[in-house]
Design an enzyme around this catalytic site. Structure first.
Site, PDB file in Angstrom:
ATOM      1  CB  SER A 133     -30.675 -13.926  24.738  1.00  0.00           C
ATOM      2  OG  SER A 133     -30.020 -15.254  24.461  1.00  0.00           O
ATOM      3  CE1 TYR A 175     -17.451 -15.404  30.658  1.00  0.00           C
ATOM      4  CE2 TYR A 175     -19.392 -16.000  29.436  1.00  0.00           C
ATOM      5  CZ  TYR A 175     -18.620 -15.211  30.522  1.00  0.00           C
ATOM      6  OH  TYR A 175     -19.184 -14.419  31.238  1.00  0.00           O
ATOM      7  CB  CYS A 198     -36.830 -11.894  26.913  1.00  0.00           C
ATOM      8  SG  CYS A 198     -36.952 -11.619  25.043  1.00  0.00           S
ATOM      9  NE  ARG A 232     -24.013 -15.373  30.890  1.00  0.00           N
ATOM     10  CZ  ARG A 232     -25.066 -15.884  30.385  1.00  0.00           C
ATOM     11  NH1 ARG A 232     -25.819 -16.780  30.943  1.00  0.00           N
ATOM     12  NH2 ARG A 232     -25.434 -15.646  29.158  1.00  0.00           N
ATOM     13  NE  ARG A 235     -25.257 -18.804  24.219  1.00  0.00           N
ATOM     14  CZ  ARG A 235     -25.751 -18.449  22.952  1.00  0.00           C
ATOM     15  NH1 ARG A 235     -25.705 -18.838  21.848  1.00  0.00           N
ATOM     16  NH2 ARG A 235     -26.854 -17.522  23.343  1.00  0.00           N
ATOM     17  CG  ASP A 284     -30.849 -21.805  29.699  1.00  0.00           C
ATOM     18  OD1 ASP A 284     -31.521 -20.754  29.061  1.00  0.00           O
ATOM     19  OD2 ASP A 284     -29.863 -22.327  29.229  1.00  0.00           O
ATOM     20  CE  LYS A 324     -27.869 -21.468  26.482  1.00  0.00           C
ATOM     21  NZ  LYS A 324     -29.215 -21.264  26.824  1.00  0.00           N
ATOM     22  CG  HIS A 332     -33.302 -21.780  24.996  1.00  0.00           C
ATOM     23  ND1 HIS A 332     -33.204 -20.651  24.298  1.00  0.00           N
ATOM     24  CD2 HIS A 332     -32.739 -21.545  26.083  1.00  0.00           C
ATOM     25  CE1 HIS A 332     -32.222 -19.745  24.973  1.00  0.00           C
ATOM     26  NE2 HIS A 332     -32.033 -20.343  26.151  1.00  0.00           N
TER      27      HIS A 332
HETATM   28  C1  OXD Z   1     -28.609 -18.093  26.418  1.00  0.00           C
HETATM   29  C2  OXD Z   1     -28.204 -18.195  27.713  1.00  0.00           C
HETATM   30  O1  OXD Z   1     -27.909 -17.143  25.677  1.00  0.00           O
HETATM   31  O2  OXD Z   1     -28.872 -19.140  28.182  1.00  0.00           O
HETATM   32  O3  OXD Z   1     -29.590 -18.153  26.223  1.00  0.00           O
HETATM   33  O4  OXD Z   1     -26.966 -17.841  28.170  1.00  0.00           O
HETATM   34 MN    MN Z   2     -30.556 -19.805  27.497  1.00  0.00          MN
END
Ligand code: OXD
Ligand code: MN
Length: 599
Positions: free
Chosen positions: A262, A211, A264, A380, A69, A287, A220, A240
């Site tokens: 992110s 991407y 964690c 991913r 992102r 997510d 998102k 989130h």
């Molecule tokens: C993030 C994801 O960055 O889920 O939170 O990819």
């Molecule tokens: Mn996420």
């Protein structure tokens, strides 16, 4: 095609602007998935994987400039900059539309324009929303098939007059006559990439990246940035958050939602296999959670997604066996290492690289010969949620699942204890507002050791002013009846000793903390009142069968570090100053009360 007038007009307008060779309406069928994937294979951008070990799986390598992102190219184009707030990038919407209209002009030349009708959430659920993505990327079409519910049934629900969220996307790489992608991932240079949101119009325009969250616009962009705006208008929550179900040995079940920045281990927690005997954890989502009040005054959550778009590196049979079993078929891999026998490999997969690989940049790679990783750190997998062995039986329940607790957490080597519970809803909102992780990578613009605040893990995903977002959470607390609102906890799996050793083993052992959270929700679980919140007594955390965490370790994990918290308060004040007059007074009151309790 569609009977929906708004949709037909929008597709026609975008086709006239972007001039694709043809327009194709997606029906969501398996046959369509295979056909579109074959186009990517024929173009040389997708490689079918070993059909004995990874049946139905494909491998993509993106352009090295298009791997994650791009937050600095992500815009919240509300009418005024103040509406977007100090933590979002803002461009005047009229100006941004002009810039992007110029970029979109002719950008689909030589390509097919795909129209993807999709539902975020079970089709027809009162909590779900419909989006339509226009894209020129077969990668996006196939990923959207996995991540959302795509197809003709969505158009039927939309009918003649139904509303949808328009999600416009192009990779921004038109083709000259006779030109093909010829094995190269199409995208535009960084300064031409725009991931734009128009909150008042509930519209998304994305250009130049193929991407993940930049391009799979249901995730998102729709389910968080635009949905957060709608949720505020309509009085619900778009968060989130992972959602998991936890069942006690007596068969009692509760659902927990959790927000973590992110890196964690959110997907690992969502799919956790408990080490406490007799307990079971099942996954609803890893997510995003959309939550509305039910008639009984409780908050009910759905996972708006239908798949997992998870980070591959670090995923192994040790860290997340459920994920490994989810991704062994019908999965799209992006930017992982490729073995000679067309299997996948990444750093932290749990075993050494089997011989020479091709790395994520397409070059030959051998373990130990270079310090560059074979898989990009943000490589991913895209896999259907229904394939997860630990998927919750109610994960597609259109009414959602009732949430008993919220967890917040971050990576905090010091100060923040293993777990503490808020005194009240507003104190819980305070805990959400101070979420953050300590920065470890020296490459970031912050010095190592600095805490990067990511309130509610929503900083990159809130479609409006974060101060107003805190206010919305306070208001939700007023709407719910006190007894029915989820209890709020702050957890920290990442505590270290002064000499840098982990104090807590994490992974499946986190179920010991979940067990205490579960008990607290039922009015049980031993707790003491401390200046920072309710905390378990050392005996309240079940350590049966847990080696390596002594009484002293647990005492340290559950201590209130008064000096650490005093420093924390100074940092929270700096953090809060950013939100100016939009910061709810309730939160400064909570901060003042904490300071007083610690004095
Ligand atoms: C993030 C994801 O960055 O889920 O939170 O990819
Ligand atoms: Mn996420």
């Amino acid at each position: 095609m569609t009977r929906n007038k708004k949709l037909a007009a929008w597709v026609e307008e975008m086709a006239a602007l972007t001039t694709p060779d043809r327009v194709y309406w997606c029906d969501g069928s398996k046959e369509e998935y295979d056909r579109v994937m074959k186009i990517a294979v024929d173009e040389g951008v997708s490689i079918p994987l070993n059909d004995k070990t990874l049946p139905g799986c494909y491998h993509f390598r993106s352009d090295p400039t298009d791997v994650a992102r791009v937050e600095n190219r992500t815009y919240i184009a509300s009418r005024t900059q103040d509406e977007a707030g100090p933590t979002n990038n803002w461009i005047d919407p009229v100006e941004l539309k002009k810039i992007m209209t110029d970029l979109y002009r002719g950008c689909m030349k030589g390509r097919v324009m795909y129209v993807i009708p999709f539902s975020m959430g079970p089709i027809g659920s009162p909590i779900s929303k419909i989006g339509v993505e226009i894209t020129d990327s077969p990668y996006v079409v196939t990923n959207m098939h996995i991540m959302t519910r795509v197809g003709t049934r969505v158009l039927e629900i939309l009918g003649k007059d139904g509303d949808f969220i328009p999600c416009m996307h192009s990779v921004g790489k038109p083709l000259a006559p006779g030109e093909t992608d010829n094995g190269l991932w199409p995208c535009a240079p960084l300064d031409k990439k725009y991931i734009s949101h128009f909150p008042e119009e509930h519209t998304i325009w994305s250009f130049g990246s193929g991407y993940g969250g930049n391009a799979l616009l249901g995730k998102k962009c729709l389910a968080l940035r635009i949905a957060s705006v709608i949720a505020r208008e309509e009085g619900w929550l778009a968060e989130h958050m992972l959602i998991l179900g936890i069942t006690s040995p007596q068969g009692e079940k509760r659902y927990i939602a959790g927000a973590f920045p992110s890196a964690c281990g959110k997907t690992n927690l969502a799919m956790l296999i408990p080490t406490v005997p007799g307990w079971k954890v099942e996954c609803v989502g890893d997510d995003i959670a959309w939550m509305k009040f039910g008639k009984d005054g409780r908050l009910y959550a759905i996972n708006p997604e239908a798949g997992f778009f998870g980070v591959a590196p670090g995923t192994s049979m040790q860290s997340n066996p459920n994920a490994m079993k989810t991704i062994d078929r019908n999965t799209i891999y992006t930017n992982v290492g490729l073995t000679a026998d067309r299997n996948v490999w990444w750093e932290g997969i749990g075993y050494g690289a089997p011989g020479k690989l091709v790395d994520w940049t397409g070059k030959e790679w051998e373990e130990g010969k270079t310090d560059k990783p074979a898989a990009h750190p943000n490589a991913r997998f895209t896999a259907p949620a229904r394939q997860c062995p630990g998927i919750d039986p109610s994960w597609e329940d259109p009414n959602g699942v009732p949430i008993s607790a919220f967890l917040f957490g971050g990576r905090r080597p010091s100060t923040i204890p293993l777990v503490h519970q808020s005194f009240s809803w507003n104190h819980g909102v305070f805990l959400g507002s101070i979420v953050g992780s300590e920065v470890t990578a020296a490459a970031l613009d912050l010095a190592a050791g600095t805490v990067r605040r990511d309130p509610f893990a929503m900083l990159p995903f809130c479609g409006y002013h974060m101060g107003d977002y805190f206010r919305h959470w306070i208001e939700i607390g007023k709407k719910g009846s006190a007894g029915e609102l989820p209890k709020i906890f702050y957890v920290n799996w990442f505590r270290k000793t002064a000499d840098g050793k982990w104090l807590w083993p994490g992974y499946g052992e986190n179920s010991r903390v979940l067990k205490w959270v579960f008990e607290r929700c039922g009015g049980a679980g031993d707790a003491v009142e401390t200046p920072i919140g309710y905390m378990p007594t050392v005996g309240a955390i079940d350590r049966e069968g847990l080696a390596g965490v002594s009484d002293d370790d647990l005492k340290e994990l559950l201590a209130v570090d008064r000096e650490g918290w005093k420093k924390e308060i100074a940092l929270i004040k700096e953090h809060y100053a950013k939100f100016g007059s939009r910061l709810p007074k309730e939160l400064t009151d909570e901060l003042a009360a904490l300071e007083k309790r610690l004095a």
